[in-house]
Design a protein around this motif. Structure first.
Motif, PDB file in Angstrom:
ATOM      1  N   UNK A 390      73.727  96.004 105.393  1.00 48.27           N
ATOM      2  CA  UNK A 390      72.378  95.776 105.878  1.00 48.27           C
ATOM      3  C   UNK A 390      71.935  96.830 106.878  1.00 48.27           C
ATOM      4  N   UNK A 391      72.851  97.258 107.753  1.00 49.12           N
ATOM      5  CA  UNK A 391      72.512  98.300 108.735  1.00 49.12           C
ATOM      6  C   UNK A 391      72.195  99.613 108.022  1.00 49.12           C
ATOM      7  N   UNK A 392      73.000  99.960 107.016  1.00 47.26           N
ATOM      8  CA  UNK A 392      72.754 101.213 106.299  1.00 47.26           C
ATOM      9  C   UNK A 392      71.422 101.162 105.557  1.00 47.26           C
ATOM     10  N   UNK A 393      71.085 100.026 105.013  1.00 49.09           N
ATOM     11  CA  UNK A 393      69.793  99.887 104.337  1.00 49.09           C
ATOM     12  C   UNK A 393      68.649 100.004 105.342  1.00 49.09           C
ATOM     13  N   UNK A 394      68.855  99.515 106.546  1.00 52.77           N
ATOM     14  CA  UNK A 394      67.850  99.674 107.595  1.00 52.77           C
ATOM     15  C   UNK A 394      67.712 101.143 107.984  1.00 52.77           C
ATOM     16  N   UNK A 395      68.820 101.870 107.974  1.00 54.01           N
ATOM     17  CA  UNK A 395      68.802 103.316 108.220  1.00 54.01           C
ATOM     18  C   UNK A 395      67.949 104.020 107.155  1.00 54.01           C
ATOM     19  N   UNK A 396      68.118 103.648 105.904  1.00 52.13           N
ATOM     20  CA  UNK A 396      67.319 104.230 104.821  1.00 52.13           C
ATOM     21  C   UNK A 396      65.835 103.907 105.013  1.00 52.13           C
ATOM     22  N   UNK A 397      65.568 102.679 105.388  1.00 50.83           N
ATOM     23  CA  UNK A 397      64.170 102.277 105.588  1.00 50.83           C
ATOM     24  C   UNK A 397      63.550 103.026 106.758  1.00 50.83           C
ATOM     25  N   UNK A 398      64.344 103.309 107.789  1.00 51.25           N
ATOM     26  CA  UNK A 398      63.830 104.034 108.955  1.00 51.25           C
ATOM     27  C   UNK A 398      63.412 105.451 108.563  1.00 51.25           C
ATOM     28  N   UNK A 399      64.126 106.079 107.642  1.00 50.81           N
ATOM     29  CA  UNK A 399      63.752 107.414 107.171  1.00 50.81           C
ATOM     30  C   UNK A 399      62.405 107.354 106.464  1.00 50.81           C
ATOM     31  N   UNK A 400      62.231 106.346 105.646  1.00 46.28           N
ATOM     32  CA  UNK A 400      60.975 106.206 104.915  1.00 46.28           C
ATOM     33  C   UNK A 400      59.809 105.896 105.844  1.00 46.28           C
TER      34      UNK A 400
END
Length: 648
Positions: A390-400
């Motif tokens: 979940x944290x890594x997916x949040x990292x991806x979302x932060x880039x977007x």
């Protein structure tokens, strides 16, 4: 002594009556005569005793045995000093009396329903055993409270210090006592067992435990043992710096406070599973060796060591359950917290610690009593893994979501580029764990080795695609096409360099790296064409101009070149380069196209300006001077950056 004398007198009188009373009438007459002399010789007492002895001689024998044991056991119970002094011998008389009393209770138990006499005597034996057990329990506690861990602290640290990767915890060179509880020194190595109590004390504890368990006082013995050892264990973990926290306490902590707590948790988990718990298990196995819930009183004599028993398992569970629950509660609280990108690496530290320790946890906590603990540990391990995902997916979302509205001054590295690349480089250190997490593999042993397409490689490529898309959008914020190309070149060059210097290059693949290097070269070409390429137009002459060269044409060309060069120099001094190598490459590229062209122009037309009035206004720079000024470019100073942004 008086009671003992009375008993002897009564027994003597009973013997006389039995010998002389040939008929019931004669016996009654003799009892009447004796009772007139002393109430102790009453008809009821004498007749009753005589009847018991005649009809229940076995009960009479049992009573004599119990009386003898009472004298020995009660004398030991009444002692104020330890029954087993530090330098004293084995209290054989006391322990043998307990063994004999236990044997009596077991052997005569079938007679319990035969008569009131047997019932009364066995109740008496039970009361005596209870008194003996209370005394043994007190001695058991005393031995544990007054004897601490005797492992030499200097040896403990010196022999293991070099193998530890954790910083030294401040501590004294001696074992410390915290609020009356002996506590082991904090240790930094995670793979050895300590003798938490001296061997002589363990032997004494075993002799006591053997009798308490076989006499039906297992709960009392286990409670005394586990309560004291539990305090020792929890205080030892506390000294590692790990505080006991509830889920609510953890949820209230800020990241600055939680991050060091996670570091201490990892250390506490490793020390507990590798050192503290195995040491406690060894102690349990020794103290309760060969004792089961229904075991007879057995001797400890096996040369092969100590065998685990149900009693040992139950005590070990009671000792470790609180500490283990405390450690798991913290991990669970972290796993259900806010999933922000900065928490990834500490969450991965927790995941890897659990992954390393779970096989040992499942082995050490084998058996039915430990089923809830094992189930909780496995569930929390899975939840930590899901938290990492979940944290890594949040990292991806932060880039977007990153949508900067103003360009980075001077075409410099965007903070997002530096952040993402460093984030991924650190993440690559956890590649096996991340492969396992993204594959949803939380079993033991892990199955990720068999996967042909490791999932973290795909996630890394997806993150790079998100980053490149974001950079291309940000490049459009520059009005100057040359600066836009420089921005992309700087950022892509940084991406390639970071990738090739780390495991990221392997994850992204050779084809991916080749395409990005091509993009760097393309943006380099675009930069040169959109800035310095235009300047060279002033140094070019078509065939018509060549045939009609005059000084005014030369002046116009030099004036245009000088103005364009000065403007580019002024602006690009403040433009940025990703690193020193890129800076030098850019300067060389500019010099290679500008200096030869300028030198050639001067060689062809400069002679025509000789003797011309104010010629220095047009022949302002030599070829070497131009090259020197080019070497001042791309410093990225604040003044230049400001102009670069306004110009772009």
């Amino acid at each position: 002594m008086a009671d003992n004398g009375d008993a002897k007198v009564i027994e003597t009188a009973r013997h006389i009556v039995k010998s002389l009373g040939r008929t019931d009438t004669m016996t009654d007459d003799m009892l009447q005569i004796l009772s007139t002399f002393d109430r102790r010789f009453s008809r009821e007492k004498m007749a009753g005793k005589q009847l018991e002895e005649e009809e229940e001689p076995e009960a009479f024998e049992l009573e004599i045995s119990i009386q003898a044991l009472e004298q020995v056991i009660l004398s030991w119970v009444a002692r104020e000093s330890p029954i087993w002094p530090e330098s004293g011998d084995f209290p054989a008389t006391f322990f043998e009396s307990i063994d004999e009393l236990q044997a009596i209770s077991e052997n005569w138990a079938p007679m319990l329903s035969e008569s009131r006499a047997f019932s009364s005597l066995l109740d008496r034996a039970e009361t005596l055993m209870q008194q003996a057990m209370f005394r043994l329990e007190d001695e058991f506690k005393l031995l544990m409270e007054t004897n601490g861990e005797v492992v030499d602290p200097d040896w403990l640290f010196e022999s293991n210090q070099k193998r530890s990767s954790y910083p030294t915890s401040p501590s004294s060179s001696e074992d410390e006592e915290v609020e009356g509880i002996m506590v082991a020194k904090p240790v930094r190595d995670y793979n050895f067992i300590i003798d938490v109590l001296p061997g002589s004390v363990v032997s004494k504890l075993h002799e006591i435990a053997k009798r308490m368990v076989s006499s039906g006082y297992r709960k009392e013995c286990c409670h005394a043992f586990s309560s004291l050892r539990r305090e020792f264990l929890e205080e030892s973990i506390l000294r590692l710096g790990f505080q006991k926290l509830s889920i609510e306490d953890v949820q209230k902590m800020g990241w600055e406070e939680l991050e060091p707590s996670i570091v201490k948790w990892v250390q506490a988990m490793k020390v507990s599973i590798h050192v503290f718990f195995p040491s406690e298990k060894l102690l349990c196995d020794r103290v309760f060796a060969n004792l089961s819930l229904s075991s007879p009183c057995v001797s400890l004599s096996s040369p092969k060591g100590y065998l685990s028993s149900p009693v040992s398992d139950l005590c070990f569970m009671e000792v470790c359950r609180g500490a283990m629950t405390q450690l798991l509660t913290f991990a669970d609280a972290v796993s259900i917290g806010i999933r922000s990108p900065e928490k990834l690496f500490k969450a991965l530290d927790m995941f890897e610690a659990m992954a390393d320790l779970l096989p040992e946890i499942l082995t050490m906590f084998a058996g039915e009593p430990f089923a809830p603990l094992k189930s909780d540990a496995m569930a929390i391990f899975r939840r930590i893994g899901e938290t990492v995902r979940g944290i890594f997916m949040e990292f991806e979302a932060a880039i977007q979501r990153d949508s900067a509205r103003s360009p980075v001054p001077g075409g410099d590295l965007h903070p997002l580029t530096r952040y993402v690349m460093n984030y991924l480089r650190f993440a690559c250190d956890y590649r096996p764990s991340l492969d396992r997490i993204f594959a949803g593999d939380f079993d033991f042993p892990a199955n990720i080795q068999a996967m042909a397409d490791p999932p973290f490689a795909s996630r890394t490529q997806w993150v790079m695609e998100l980053l490149e898309t974001s950079l291309e959008t940000k490049a459009k914020l520059y009005k100057d096409q040359a600066l836009s190309s420089l921005f992309l070149m700087n950022n892509l060059r940084y991406i390639v360099k970071k990738a090739q210097d780390s495991e990221m290059g392997l994850l992204l693949g050779d084809e991916w790296m080749r395409k990005r290097r091509a993009k760097v070269r393309q943006n380099h070409t675009n930069f040169m064409r959109n800035s310095w390429g235009k300047l060279l137009n002033w140094l070019r002459a078509d065939s018509h101009a060549t045939r009609n060269v005059n000084k005014e044409w030369i002046k116009e060309r030099l004036r245009g070149f000088n103005g364009g060069f000065e403007e580019l120099h002024r602006v690009q001094r403040g433009w940025a380069a990703a690193d020193e190598q890129v800076r030098e490459e850019l300067r060389i590229s500019v010099a290679e196209i500008v200096v030869p062209a300028y030198r050639s122009f001067l060689g062809r037309y400069g002679v025509k300006m000789e003797g011309e009035r104010h010629s220095e206004r047009y022949l302002k720079y030599s070829a070497d001077g131009i090259e020197g000024l080019i070497n001042e470019l791309f410093h990225g100073n604040s003044g230049g950056r400001k102009r670069g942004v306004s110009a772009g």
